[in-house]
Every structure is written in structure tokens, then in C-alpha cells.
Motif scaffolding. Structure first.
Motif, PDB file in Angstrom:
ATOM      1  N   GLU A  33       0.830  -1.196   0.000  1.00 18.32           N
ATOM      2  CA  GLU A  33       0.000   0.000   0.000  1.00 18.32           C
ATOM      3  C   GLU A  33       0.869   1.252   0.000  1.00 18.32           C
ATOM      4  O   GLU A  33       0.616   2.204  -0.728  1.00 18.32           O
ATOM      5  N   ASN A  35       3.977   1.536  -1.089  1.00 19.91           N
ATOM      6  CA  ASN A  35       4.659   1.672  -2.370  1.00 19.91           C
ATOM      7  C   ASN A  35       3.712   2.180  -3.448  1.00 19.91           C
ATOM      8  O   ASN A  35       4.102   2.995  -4.288  1.00 19.91           O
ATOM      9  N   ALA A  36       2.484   1.681  -3.414  1.00 18.96           N
ATOM     10  CA  ALA A  36       1.512   2.105  -4.430  1.00 18.96           C
ATOM     11  C   ALA A  36       1.222   3.591  -4.302  1.00 18.96           C
ATOM     12  O   ALA A  36       1.230   4.323  -5.291  1.00 18.96           O
ATOM     13  N   LEU A  37       0.992   4.049  -3.087  1.00 20.60           N
ATOM     14  CA  LEU A  37       0.686   5.462  -2.890  1.00 20.60           C
ATOM     15  C   LEU A  37       1.887   6.341  -3.230  1.00 20.60           C
ATOM     16  O   LEU A  37       1.756   7.379  -3.857  1.00 20.60           O
TER      17      LEU A  37
END
Lengths: 225, 526
Positions: A33, A35-37
């Protein structure tokens, strides 16, 4: 007499295994989460600064020297940067740097100067941001800080993009680097959102699982008795 | 039961420990302070390409901190198109040391000076084995007492021969005595071949022909070799029309050729289009495609593939409408034969003597019978205007039916008489959950909720409520004359973006599945 002890040991092993598995999954979810953001935010910053860089022409900043901060040429560029920056409240500062092959970056224009001469960088001032590699890389393409950093001006996350001189019909060489700053606090807050629910979910899952293990295990023990 | 109670107690302790471990292992950086990420963020720059061969010498150290030297600010000079490796001129701190004068520890009877001249700066000068000063700019001056004694002057430097000599005599008060020392480098046989000083970058792109830039400067089209480079890092860019740009940081080692082999990805191709050539009989008809005016026939329209609606309009003729399926890369012809318009008749009743115009064309005056008949009026919506001196203008759009008589009754009212003294405005009372939402009426900001708005023209109005964190609320409201319309609006919370990779639901399901599996296993064994 040894049976209850044996059963209890099995319950404990099952509980520990469940905790390890759920903990690992939670950590994995948390990392993914984050890394995605971070990836999405970084990409947005790079896109923004790259588009802004196309709106600055190399000839606009040609010939600016230390002490030129109040001349019309400087003010025109600063106002232009300010106008672009004002389209997004998250961008706190926009400035232009000259980046040398030895990774030294020198301020050319700081859009905060007309409003705050004491709290902004002057022409010729060396950037002390630790993003030397990112600034250097911006000679070729948009880059973004790897993590928030702190200088005497505050804590920021920055993105950089080349300003090329293609408008002068040259070969597209990089004349300077445009940088934008986003507040480190805002950046961290945005990229951390959603962390708490994941941790809570993991913890609740652990409690439910371990509770179920002991609940069913104890009922089995009672039946045996 | 005792065993069960003990188990519960230990279980609670275990869970608490786990929660603490989780919290420690996964730091939450919610305080907003810049934190060092525990996970390596995705790199935006590819790090370094490996040299073609293993370097035989260590690479030069690249400074990672900002240099303390101040570069001269010629930063804004326009870059030349010639590929140059311009290194900024650095204004460095003076490296030559100022001549040092060492005061003697005991001065009696004035002060003399011993000037030691040497061919090598940095050499150390010693009097009778005691260090005095270092040669700077070829000389070193030491103040001494005329009554003192200096027997031997020694000049030494690492890597050089040592010079020793005596003084012709001690200087008297204010006098200078010169000593000339020459030292030479110690010749040592070279043990290894000195390494090459420069490196090279060889750039070849796939496909070939990309423009290669180094440190933002153009160097040629791939394949290209950039020689005579100081060891260090360089930022490379390959750019080719129709392909995405590649950027990379490469490291050059002395005596090595560093390769830069970017594989460029094809850029997304632009959407293909097709064309439609539109002609009409008679020509000069206006062409509308999907409701947008394009020009007059004959003309060619370029469109994206798909079905498009064409409408041709010419005064005195019926509109021509057709749907055309446009295929990419092809041209189609659309020839419209326009039929003369169908006509109808208007029977207009109004004040005798009033003037009548239809679509701004004068039709005459209402006869004494009070009804005027106008024949051959093109069917469709027509703007009819009736005017008479001392009366308000009557203006309306009337649909003229084809081939039948359309009756119109235009009642003129005398100027100055207000036949309906009812207020023409109304009001709105708006409350919302949450309070404080911005209220817009017909896109004009009117205030914040709760709001009471007055003097709103009777009729339909678009109400928009905006509030941070909530979805915009839009509604069309009818406002009646002399009435206040109440509105109670509950706004919906805006959904927060959920990252695609946040598998919190998966975790919950996984955890429950694990629990069920373990429980089932235990029950089966029992």
C-alpha cells in the motif's frame, strides 16, 4: 494425564503459526500500500513539473546574474512560476536551477523571492538539498526525491524536470532544471493514509484466529473429559 | 478449567506482544515529519550500467554532498549546440599559503629575519632540527633574535631530497639573511603502468538512430562514441521520434568504455481517422456533424472511426440528416439532394393594424377583420413578432405544421398597464448535512448553508452544493413566484481512493480461512 498438556501444546503451536502468517500478510499489505501510494504521488509530481518545465523558455532566464533578483526579467520568470504553482495548493515553491556535471546545483530563479526575499534563495546560491543525484538526473528527464528531506528552508519532497532550449531551434539541450517543492508533512500524510486500517485489520484477524483456535480447542478438551 | 484460565492469560499476553511487534516492525509515519523510509522506494533513475570490463583501477570517488566551493554564476548562459563538456569554473579558496612569520620565543636586542628560499612550495624549514615554517610562494621568513644561534637550516618535503646548510651569519636588528635551498624529487622506478586518465561512453540505441544526450547536451545520433571523459557519473538520454525517451545514469571508469544500450519503446500510435466528403444539391448547405457546425458543402470532414450523424441545412430546403459509419484510413462520399421545404399556413389573429414579421421578414399588417392569413410559410419553428404603437411587443416561436393551417392568437397588451401584479421572484431555504456547504445557484456562488436566498427569478434553477470531502450535490429546483421553497440536502461522503494493491480484505479472508482450517483440523482429530 498427559493428554491435556499435549493438546495445549498443539493449540499454542497453531496460535503462533496463525500469528506469524497473518503478521506476514499484514506487513506485506502495508508495504504494498505504501509503495503504491508513493509511486502514484511521485508520478503525479513528475508529470506536473515536466509540464511546467515546458512553459519556461531558456531565453527567459538567459543572462540572469546574482543581484538581478529585482530586475524585470527575473520578476517576469518568477511571476510565471508563481502563476503555474498557484494552480495547485500542494506546490509550495517553484524554482529554476543550473545543474553542473559535478552535481552542483545553483539557484537561478526562486518564485518566492518577490514576496519573501529573506526566506528564499538568491541567484547564485548553491542548493543544499541532498537530491544531488535527482537534480543531476533531471538533465535528462523528470525525477523526484527518493524521500523527504530538510534544508534551511524547511522539509520538502521535490520533483525536477529539464528546461530545454528547443524553442531556439537547437538540438534540445537542457538549459536548466525546474524544481517544485511539496511539503514533507503533506507528502508523508498522503502516502501514509490507509496504513492504520491495514494494521487494525491484521490485528483483528489475529485476535479472531487465535480466539477461534482456543475456543474450538477448549471445547474439544471438555468433550474428551 | 485452571489450565484454560492460564491459557487465556498467556494468550492475552501473547496477543499484546504481537501487536507491539507489529507496530514496531511497521512504522507509521503519520506525524508528517520527514522519515527515512524503511522500504526502498522505486528508483526513478536506473542506477549505473556496469562497465564492459572489470575496472582495473578504483573509480574516482563521486562526492555525494554539496561542494563547499562556490561556482561562478554563469549558469544562465545559453548552451551551445556543439557537444561540449563544460565544467563550471570554480572559484576555489586560495591554496597558496600566506608567508608565515614566526615570532621567536625569546627576543633580545631587537629582531632579525632569516629568509629561506626554496624551489618547492610546501617544504618544511627547520633550524637546528626545530620546525619553523613551511615554504609558501617560494619563501619562508622567520624572525630571530640577533643574539641567538642558528647553525643548520634544513628543508624537507616528502618525495623530495633533503637540503641542509648553514647561515652566513645571524642577522642584526631589522636585517634579512637569505638562505637558498634546492630540493629535487626522489626518482623511484615505476612499479606499475600509470592508469589511463579518461574513459569513454559508447551509446547504441535499439532501434538505432536515437539522438544521444549526455548531461543534457546533444552528442549525436546512435551509435555514437563519447571519448575523453573524466571518470564519474553521467546522465544519458536517448530520444527518437515515435519512441519513448530513455534516461539512465551511467558511470565512467578510467581506461574503460561504458556502454549505454537503451531499448526504446514505441510510443502509443495516434488514433486513426477517416474522411467524409460531403456534397449537396444545391451546394452551400451548412454541414453539422454530431451537432457541430463544420462548414458549407462541398467539403471534406476528418473524423474518428465510428458512427457520426450528419445534418445539412439550407434555407428553403428541408434539413437532410444521415448517419455515416466512418472507417479508419478511408474516404467516403455523402451526396445529399435537398428537397424543397414543406410549407404550411399561418392564421394570425391580433389587433387590427398591428405589424407582423415572420423570421424577421415583414408580412404586412393585421386587416380590419382581425385575422391575417400567411401562406407558404416553411414548416418548422418560426419566430413571429407582432407590434403595434402603444402596445407591448408580442414575440413567440411558433411551430408551423406542414400542409395545414396553424392558428396563432397574439394578444397585445397596452404599454404601462401591469396586468399581473404578482411578484416575479421567489426564494429558497437550504439546509444541508453537513452545514457550511457552498451554495451555487445557476453556477453563481450565493453563500453557505444554512442559507435563505431571496429574489430568485421564478422558474427552474440549478442548485449545486460543494463541501470538501463530500461529493458535489446537484439538483434542479422550481422556484415559484412569491414562495420560498425549502430544501434539505444530505451530502454523500466522497469515496477515498483505494490503492489497487491494498489487500486488507484479502488479509481478513485469509486470516479467517486459516482459523477455520485450523479449527476444522482440530475438530476432525477430536
Amino acid at each position: 494425564m498427559t493428554k491435556p498438556c499435549f493438546t495445549s501444546t498443539k493449540l499454542w503451536i497453531a496460535a503462533i503459526l496463525a500469528i506469524i502468517i497473518i503478521g506476514a500478510l499484514t506487513a506485506f499489505a502495508y508495504t504494498s500500500e505504501q509503495n503504491a501510494l508513493k509511486g502514484a504521488t511521485d508520478m503525479g509530481m513528475k508529470s506536473t513539473v515536466a509540464v511546467m518545465a515546458t512553459q519556461i523558455h531558456a531565453e527567459d532566464i538567459a543572462g540572469l546574474q546574482p543581484g538581478d533578483e529585482m530586475n524585470p526579467q527575473y520578476l517576469a520568470v518568477a511571476n510565471h512560476l508563481q502563476a503555474m504553482r498557484s494552480m495547485d495548493d500542494n506546490i509550495m515553491n517553484a524554482y529554476i536551477l543550473k545543474v553542473y556535471p559535478n552535481r552542483t546545483a545553483v539557484f537561478i530563479v526562486d518564485d518566492l523571492y518577490p514576496d519573501d526575499p529573506l526566506g528564499s534563495a538568491k541567484t547564485g546560491e548553491i542548493s543544499t538539498a541532498p537530491d544531488t543525484l535527482e537534480m543531476f538526473g533531471a538533465l535528462s528527464g523528470p525525477t523526484v526525491s527518493q524521500q523527504p528531506y530538510t534544508t534551511k528552508y524547511g522539509s520538502f519532497m521535490s520533483a525536477y524536470a529539464p528546461i530545454d532550449d528547443s524553442v531556439n531551434d537547437s538540438t534540445g539541450n537542457t538549459a536548466a532544471v525546474l524544481a517544485i517543492d511539496v511539503s514533507a508533512r503533506n507528502y508523508t500524510a498522503f502516502t501514509s493514509q490507509g496504513s492504520l486500517p491495514i494494521l487494525i485489520t491484521g490485528l483483528v484477524s489475529m485476535i479472531l484466529t487465535v480466539g477461534a483456535i482456543f475456543w474450538f480447542g477448549s471445547r474439544k478438551g471438555e468433550k474428551t473429559e | 478449567m485452571i489450565l484454560l484460565k492460564k491459557s487465556c492469560a498467556v494468550l492475552i499476553a501473547l496477543l499484546t506482544m504481537c501487536a507491539l511487534c507489529l507496530a514496531v516492525a511497521v512504522p507509521v509515519a503519520a506525524d508528517g515529519e520527514p522519515t527515512t523510509a524503511t522500504t526502498e522506494p522505486p528508483l526513478t533513475l536506473k542506477p549505473v550500467t556496469a562497465p564492459t570490463t572489470e575496472p582495473t583501477t578504483l573509480p574516482t570517488t563521486v562526492p555525494t554532498t554539496a561542494p563547499t566551493t562556490v561556482p561562478t554564476t554563469e549558469p544562465t548562459t545559453r548552451p551551445t549546440t556543439e557537444p561540449t563538456t563544460t565544467v563550471p569554473t570554480m572559484v576555489t579558496m586560495p591554496t597558496t599559503e600566506i608567508t608565515i612569520t614566526i615570532e621567536p620565543t625569546s627576543v633580545g636586542g631587537g629582531k632579525g629575519y632569516i629568509d629561506t628560499y626554496c624551489n618547492v612550495d610546501g617544504a618544511a624549514v627547520a633550524f637546528d632540527g626545530t620546525y619553523q615554517c613551511t615554504i609558501a610562494q617560494g619563501v619562508c621568513t622567520v624572525g630571530v633574535s640577533p643574539t641567538g644561534h642558528v647553525q643548520t637550516v634544513t628543508v624537507t618535503k616528502s618525495g623530495y631530497t633533503t637540503w641542509s646548510g648553514g647561515l652566513s651569519g645571524m642577522p642584526s636588528n631589522g636585517q634579512h639573511v637569505a638562505v637558498y635551498a634546492t630540493i629535487n624529487p626522489v626518482s623511484t622506478p615505476p612499479t606499475t603502468i600509470p592508469p589511463a586518465q579518461y574513459g569513454t561512453i559508447y551509446a547504441q540505441s535499439s532501434p538505432a538512430g536515437a539522438a544521444i544526450y549526455m548531461n543534457g547536451n546533444y552528442y549525436g545520433y546512435a551509435p555514437v562514441t563519447i571519448p575523453t571523459l573524466q571518470p564519474g557519473t553521467y546522465t544519458m538520454k536517448a530520444s527518437l521520434s515515435g519512441y519513448t525517451t530513455n534516461t539512465q545514469i551511467v558511470t565512467v571508469y578510467a581506461g574503460q568504455t561504458t556502454t549505454y544500450y537503451p531499448t526504446l519503446q514505441q510510443s502509443p500510435t495516434p488514433r486513426s481517422t477517416g474522411t467524409v466528403t460531403v456534397t449537396s444539391d444545391p451546394s452551400g448547405a451548412g454541414v453539422y456533424v454530431d451537432g457541430t457546425y463544420q462548414g458549407k458543402t462541398p467539403m471534406t470532414v476528418t473524423l474518428y472511426p465510428g458512427t457520426h450523424t450528419f445534418r445539412l441545412s439550407l434555407a428553403g430546403y428541408n434539413d437532410y440528416t444521415a448517419s455515416v459509419y466512418v472507417t479508419a484510413g478511408t474516404n467516403q462520399n455523402l451526396n445529399a439532394i435537398l428537397a424543397p421545404a414543406v410549407y404550411g399556413t399561418v392564421a394570425l389573429t391580433s389587433l387590427p393594424g398591428a405589424s407582423v414579421t415572420i423570421d424577421n421578414a415583414a408580412q404586412g399588417t393585421i386587416p380590419s377583420s382581425g385575422t391575417m392569413t400567411v401562406n407558404n410559410v416553411a414548416s418548422g419553428n418560426r419566430l413571429i413578432k407582432v407590434t403595434a404603437p402603444g402596445y407591448n411587443e408580442w414575440l413567440n416561436s411558433v411551430y408551423i405544421k406542414p400542409n395545414v393551417v396553424t392558428t396563432v392568437n397574439a394578444v397585445l397588451t397596452p404599454i404601462g398597464v401591469n396586468p399581473a401584479p404578482v411578484p416575479a421572484t421567489g426564494g429558497l431555504t437550504i439546509v444541508s448535512t453537513p452545514n457550511g456547504a457552498e451554495v451555487y445557484v445557476d453556477n453563481l456562488f450565493k453563500g453557505y448553508t444554512p442559507a435563505t436566498l431571496t429574489d430568485i427569478a421564478a422558474g427552474q434553477h440549478q442548485i449545486i452544493l460543494k463541501y470538501t470531502g463530500y461529493m458535489d450535490y446537484t439538483q434542479t429546483v422550481a422556484v415559484n413566484s412569491g414562495q420560498t421553497t425549502p430544501l434539505a440536502i444530505s451530502m454523500q461522503v466522497a469515496p477515498t481512493p483505494t490503492p489497487a494493491s491494498a489487500p486488507s480484505v484479502l488479509i481478513l479472508i485469509g486470516g479467517l480461512m486459516a482459523a477455520l482450517g485450523i479449527a476444522t483440523l482440530l475438530r476432525r482429530r477430536s
